[in-house]
Write a protein that holds these residues in place. Structure first.
Motif, PDB file in Angstrom:
ATOM      1  N   ALA A   1       0.820  -1.214   0.000  1.00 17.60           N
ATOM      2  CA  ALA A   1       0.000   0.000   0.000  1.00 17.60           C
ATOM      3  C   ALA A   1       0.852   1.261   0.000  1.00 17.60           C
ATOM      4  N   VAL A   2       2.044   1.192   0.611  1.00 18.26           N
ATOM      5  CA  VAL A   2       2.935   2.361   0.589  1.00 18.26           C
ATOM      6  C   VAL A   2       3.413   2.613  -0.838  1.00 18.26           C
ATOM      7  N   ALA A   3       3.668   1.544  -1.574  1.00 18.81           N
ATOM      8  CA  ALA A   3       4.053   1.688  -2.980  1.00 18.81           C
ATOM      9  C   ALA A   3       2.956   2.358  -3.786  1.00 18.81           C
ATOM     10  N   GLU A   4       1.700   2.003  -3.513  1.00 15.63           N
ATOM     11  CA  GLU A   4       0.582   2.648  -4.206  1.00 15.63           C
ATOM     12  C   GLU A   4       0.523   4.128  -3.871  1.00 15.63           C
ATOM     13  N   GLU A   5       0.814   4.463  -2.620  1.00 18.88           N
ATOM     14  CA  GLU A   5       0.847   5.875  -2.224  1.00 18.88           C
ATOM     15  C   GLU A   5       1.945   6.611  -2.974  1.00 18.88           C
TER      16      GLU A   5
ATOM     17  N   LEU B   1       4.029  10.596   3.054  1.00 11.19           N
ATOM     18  CA  LEU B   1       4.415   9.498   3.939  1.00 11.19           C
ATOM     19  C   LEU B   1       4.835   9.954   5.332  1.00 11.19           C
ATOM     20  N   PHE B   2       5.368  11.159   5.438  1.00 10.38           N
ATOM     21  CA  PHE B   2       5.878  11.643   6.718  1.00 10.38           C
ATOM     22  C   PHE B   2       5.372  13.054   6.973  1.00 10.38           C
ATOM     23  N   SER B   3       5.001  13.313   8.214  1.00  8.58           N
ATOM     24  CA  SER B   3       4.512  14.638   8.578  1.00  8.58           C
ATOM     25  C   SER B   3       5.652  15.649   8.599  1.00  8.58           C
TER      26      SER B   3
ATOM     27  N   HIS C   1      -1.519   4.216   8.654  1.00  9.49           N
ATOM     28  CA  HIS C   1      -1.481   3.449   7.413  1.00  9.49           C
ATOM     29  C   HIS C   1      -0.770   4.276   6.346  1.00  9.49           C
ATOM     30  N   CYS C   2       0.491   3.916   6.068  1.00  9.17           N
ATOM     31  CA  CYS C   2       1.291   4.586   5.032  1.00  9.17           C
ATOM     32  C   CYS C   2       1.640   6.027   5.393  1.00  9.17           C
TER      33      CYS C   2
END
Length: 327
Positions: free
Chosen positions: A16-20, A30-32, A286-287
Motif C-alpha cells: 500500500a505504501v508503494a501505491e501511495e 508518507l511523513f509529517s 497506514h502509510c
C-alpha cells in the motif's frame, strides 16, 4: 566535531505504501512535517530499507515466504528528498523480487545520491562497509542480517551480508568492523537481527552486541522486531518501524515507534562516542508517520522507560522527547 545521526528502523515502501508513492512520487504524504523537521536536525540519516526498489523482477521462489515488498523507482528520489544519506539492504526483503530488482535498487539509490550497504552482486561487495562524511567526521557503516540464509550473497551470487549470529559473531564480521574502524573516525553497525514481534532482544542478540563493540563499533543500531526495544551501552537493540502498512498488534503496538537522534563527540576523532541518545516518539498510521502525542506519547514513554531499565539505562523527558542515559 560533534556529529548527530538520525537513525530509523524498518522502512517498508512496498504494497500500500508503494501505491501511495505512485500517486505521490515525491513521498510527501508518507511523513509529517514534524518528522521531517526532526530528521533535518541530523547531520546524517541512516535507515533500514525493508524492500527492493524496482519495476522488474519475479517473487523469490520460496513457497513458505508470505510477504514480498517492492517499491516503485520513484522511492529512491523520495528517500533522497527526505534527507536519507544511507540505507542498509542487509535484511529479509532485499531479494524479494530477485537479483535484477536488487541491482535496480542499488543503481536507483546511487543515482539519487543515497548510499547502500549490506548487499551486492557477490559476497565481497555485500560485506563491504561504506563511509559517510559530515562536519569533517568520517562515519563507516557496517550492515549485516542474521536471516534468511537463502538471501546470502555468494562468490558468484548476488545477495546480502548474512551471518549466523546465533552461533556468535563470525570472524569475517569482526574483522570487517575492525577494518572499518581503521578507515573512519566512528563505526555504526546496523544489524537486522532477531525474530519479529518480540518485546526485548533475544539472548543471541544480547551476546553479539558486546562482541561487535569490542571489535571496534562506536554504536550499534538494530532492527527486525517491528517494535522498539531498550537502549543499552552504545546499543539501540531495535528501533522498530519507521513507515509501513502493517496490521497492528494490540499489545506490542507496532504502530508506535521511535526515531533516534544520536550525537557522537569526544576529545578527538580517535575517541568519538555517543554522548546523547534522544528518541522522538512516533505514531505510524497506514502509510503515514507523524509525531506521537497524548496517550500515544505516554504509552511510548512507559514502554521505552521499562525496556531501558532492564538494560541499566534511565530515561528522562526533555522538550517532548525521551533522553536515554546510562545509570
Amino acid at each position: 566535531m560533534a556529529l548527530t545521526l538520525a537513525l530509523a528502523g524498518d522502512t517498508m515502501l512496498g504494497r500500500a505504501v508503494a501505491e501511495e508513492l505512485r500517486h505521490s512520487p515525491d513521498g510527501g504524504t508518507l511523513f509529517s512535517a514534524g518528522v521531517r523537521e526532526a530528521l533535518a536536525e541530523a547531520d546524517l540519516v541512516v535507515l533500514n530499507l525493508e524492500c527492493c526498489i524496482s519495476g522488474r523482477g519475479a517473487r523469490w521462489p520460496n513457497p513458505h515466504k508470505l510477504y514480498f515488498f517492492r517499491a516503485p523507482p520513484s522511492a529512491a528520489r523520495a528517500l533522497a528528498d527526505l534527507g536519507v544519506d544511507c540505507v542498509t539492504l542487509a535484511n529479509n526483503h532485499a531479494l524479494d523480487y530477485g537479483a535484477d530488482a536488487l541491482a535496480d535498487t542499488c543503481a536507483l539509490l546511487e543515482e539519487a545520491g543515497v548510499r547502500t550497504v549490506g548487499a551486492g552482486q557477490e559476497v565481497t561487495a555485500a560485506r563491504e562497509f561504506t563511509v559517510l562524511e559530515a562536519r569533517g567526521v568520517r562515519l563507516a557503516v557496517v550492515a549485516v542480517t542474521d536471516h534468511p540464509e537463502e538471501y546470502a550473497a555468494g562468490e558468484q551470487r548476488p545477495g546480502v551480508a548474512w551471518a549466523r549470529l546465533r552461533a556468535g559473531v563470525p570472524g569475517w564480521l569482526g574483522s570487517l568492523v575492525a577494518r572499518a574502524a581503521r578507515h573512519a573516525d566512528a563505526v555504526l553497525v546496523t544489524p537486522h537481527w532477531g525474530p519479529n514481534m518480540t518485546s526485548r532482544p533475544p539472548p543471541h542478540v544480547r551476546a553479539a552486541a558486546p562482541e561487535l563493540l569490542a571489535a571496534g563499533a562506536t554504536l550499534i543500531a538494530g532492527h527486525s522486531a517491528h517494535v522498539f526495544h531498550g537502549a543499552g551501552d552504545r546499543v539501540l537493540y531495535d528501533m522498530g518501524d519507521f513507515v509501513d502498512d502493517y496490521a497492528v498488534h494490540p499489545v506490542l503496538r507496532n504502530d508506535l515507534g521511535l526515531l533516534f537522534l544520536v550525537t557522537l563527540d569526544g576529545p578527538d576523532r580517535a575517541r568519538l562516542a555517543p554522548v546523547r541518545v534522544e528518541a522522538v516518539p512516533l505514531r505510524l498510521g497506514h502509510c503515514r508517520t507523524r509525531l506521537a502525542h497524548g496517550e500515544e506519547w505516554e504509552w511510548i514513554r512507559e514502554r521505552f522507560t521499562a525496556a531501558c531499565a532492564e538494560l541499566g539505562t534511565g530515561v528522562r523527558e526533555q522538550a517532548g522527547r525521551l533522553v536515554a542515559e546510562r545509570t
